[in-house]
Scaffold this active site. Structure first.
Site, PDB file in Angstrom:
ATOM      1  N   VAL A  51      -2.028  14.103   2.943  1.00 55.69           N
ATOM      2  CA  VAL A  51      -1.998  13.434   1.644  1.00 55.69           C
ATOM      3  C   VAL A  51      -0.691  12.673   1.417  1.00 55.69           C
ATOM      4  CG1 VAL A  51      -3.603  15.043   0.595  1.00 55.69           C
ATOM      5  CG2 VAL A  51      -1.161  15.519   0.485  1.00 55.69           C
ATOM      6  N   LYS A  82       4.518  -1.163  -2.466  1.00 57.00           N
ATOM      7  CA  LYS A  82       4.880  -0.325  -3.609  1.00 57.00           C
ATOM      8  C   LYS A  82       6.236  -0.768  -4.150  1.00 57.00           C
ATOM      9  CE  LYS A  82       6.141   4.438  -4.805  1.00 57.00           C
ATOM     10  NZ  LYS A  82       6.315   5.811  -4.306  1.00 57.00           N
TER      11      LYS A  82
END
Length: 534
Positions: A51, A82
């Site tokens: 994850v 990002k």
């Protein structure tokens, strides 16, 4: 004295793959390919947590050191860009602020920009601190572009996206979102051909020297024996070498970081990816939402003392209702804290085997990269020296505690009314964090230590975003008249606004710069083994 202690290090064995294992393999083979015999042991039957999808800008420096091409990398991992983290509902439900990666405003040698901004509020001027940060403004508009790229080809390509007048601000501070499993596979391909030996198999036994306790070899289930001089433990939460074998010990941080479980799932993308990570607080923790090119990674982080697994899974599903699921939800138990030594005898632990600070500020992969870089810089070629081991452990501990304190601050500074949040608001803080908050509350003064990860801008945006209202600010700001202060603010805002207006949407930029091969998407949809438990 054991021969490993006084002998040269020639054989390095990496136990475990995943992001940590393959980051270590890539760095060591790149730097020491002619000096070391490097072996990585992993089993395709053992799943990874998988994850770790959000990063911070330091990963770009690491990639440059390894000569990784950005466009090739992003295409291989279905990556997106990002610029910031969007914190939603953290101060109270309905509130939102961005923690951007870029600098804010223009500082003077005597006081920082946010001090002038605070004085502008005193004068009745209306603005948000994020108005003076390119990364925040671009995040709000879901836009992205590269103004300055190494390499003429990339630079000429990206310059087509911006107007010349917008180039007054010629740098963007950014990181990536990517598929962690694809990232490990990408790094594995980079290691192939560099002298790395990969061994498939499960570790059945760890052999130690009877006198020193140093690890001598790993025995696999098929009987194969892999000997080494230095071992790198990348076996995840279980810490097969560092903990199960060497009994190093663990310092638990649950008293400060109450969440101890997460439900993760993957859903299809139904809209273009945004250039920021979303961290959305809820009654018993928070949830993440990370948009890649082909899917969205999402998860529900929670305290098991305040919510059950079933309730968390149901709430995560409800938050993503009517969106096709790529991978069904799975539980990730975790324990925040650190090994008492991340380097013990001839074992260096990396990634989840060394420590875990929940992913709120996307520091997990950074801490692995930092630890690997430190190992390269302090590599014990002539043999393991305890003074160097102590130094490695001291620096690692200070780094982890700094990141820990920054994450704790998000929990503590809240105005929510649920039990977990009240407990966090009332908890006793680590002394250094308590001092930082108090100094800012008294005088709006923030700082960044020499070796600290989080910058002054980071502390400022988060403390203000979480509702800290300084009682006073720097007196020199009062010496600037209203007209001069307005000119200063315009000189910062106008170039930022022009630059953002000239940017394409984040999705459009990705389509032209680094589109992922559809075969990558279908590969990642294949069933995966369940992740190893904590």
């Amino acid at each position: 004295m054991d021969s490993v202690e006084k002998g040269r290090i020639r054989k390095v064995v990496i136990a475990g793959g995943g992001t940590a294992g393959w980051v270590a393999a890539c760095a060591l083979t790149h730097q020491f390919r002619d000096l070391l015999d490097i072996t990585l042991i992993e089993s395709e039957q053992i799943g990874t947590v998988g994850v770790g999808e959000s990063t911070i800008p330091t990963i770009r420096t690491f990639h440059r050191l390894l000569q990784i091409d950005e466009r090739e990398f992003l295409s291989s991992v279905a990556g997106s860009f990002k610029l910031s983290i969007s914190f939603e509902n953290w101060k109270r439900p309905g509130d939102r602020y961005f923690h951007p990666f870029g600098t804010t405003g223009m500082n003077t040698w005597s006081c920082d920009f946010h001090q002038f901004w605070l004085d502008s509020l005193r004068r009745g001027m209306k603005s948000e601190l994020g108005d003076f940060c390119l990364e925040t403004v671009a995040s709000r508009a879901d836009r992205f572009a590269l103004f300055d790229q190494a390499g003429a080809g990339a630079q000429q390509w990206s310059m087509r996206w911006v107007k010349p007048a917008a180039l007054e601000r010629a740098d963007v501070s950014y990181a990536y979102h990517f598929d962690a499993v694809l990232y490990a596979a990408f790094l594995r391909r980079k290691c192939e051909g560099r002298g790395l030996t990969r061994v498939e198999g499960k570790i059945r036994e760890v052999r130690q020297d009877s006198g020193s306790g140093y690890v001598q070899a790993l025995v696999l289930e098929d009987g194969q024996v892999v000997e080494g001089d230095l071992f790198i433990d990348c076996t995840g939460f279980r810490g097969l070498l560092i903990e199960q074998t060497l009994k190093t010990g663990y310092e638990d941080w649950n008293n400060w970081l109450p969440c101890d479980r997460a439900v993760a799932m993957q859903i299809e993308s139904v809209e273009p990816p945004v250039p920021y990570t979303r961290a959305i607080a809820h009654e018993a923790g928070w949830r993440w939402h990370i948009a890649l090119q082909h899917r969205v990674g999402c998860g529900w982080v929670f305290s098991s003392a305040h919510m059950s697994d079933d309730e968390a899974a149901a709430k995560l599903a409800a938050a993503n209702d009517n969106v096709p699921v790529v991978r069904e939800p799975w539980i990730v138990p975790f324990r925040t804290g650190r090994r008492l030594k991340v380097w013990n005898k001839n074992v260096v632990s990396l990634g989840l085997a060394s420590s875990f600070i929940e992913p709120l500020e996307s520091t997990s992969i950074h801490l692995t990269l930092s630890a690997v870089t430190r190992l390269v810089q302090m590599f014990p070629h002539a043999g393991i020296d305890e003074s160097m081991v102590d130094r490695y452990n001291d620096v690692s501990r200070a780094e982890l505690e700094h990141v820990r304190d920054f994450v704790i601050m998000h929990y503590h500074l809240n105005q929510r009314d649920e039990p977990l949040w009240r407990e966090c608001r009332e908890m006793r803080l680590p002394d250094e964090l308590a001092r930082r908050i108090q100094v800012f509350r008294d005088s709006a003064y923030a700082w960044q230590g020499e070796d600290e990860l989080f910058r002054l801008d980071s502390w400022t945006h988060v403390m203000l975003g979480q509702g800290v209202v300084p009682r006073d600010h720097h007196p020199l700001t009062r010496g600037l008249g209203d007209a001069d202060l307005t000119r200063l603010f315009d000189a910062v805002r106008q170039p930022i606004n022009r630059a953002v207006e000239a940017m394409p949407s984040h999705g459009k930029f990705i389509e032209r710069y680094c589109p992922a091969d559809p075969s990558v998407w279908s590969l990642r949809r294949a069933p995966m083994p369940a992740p190893a438990g904590a």
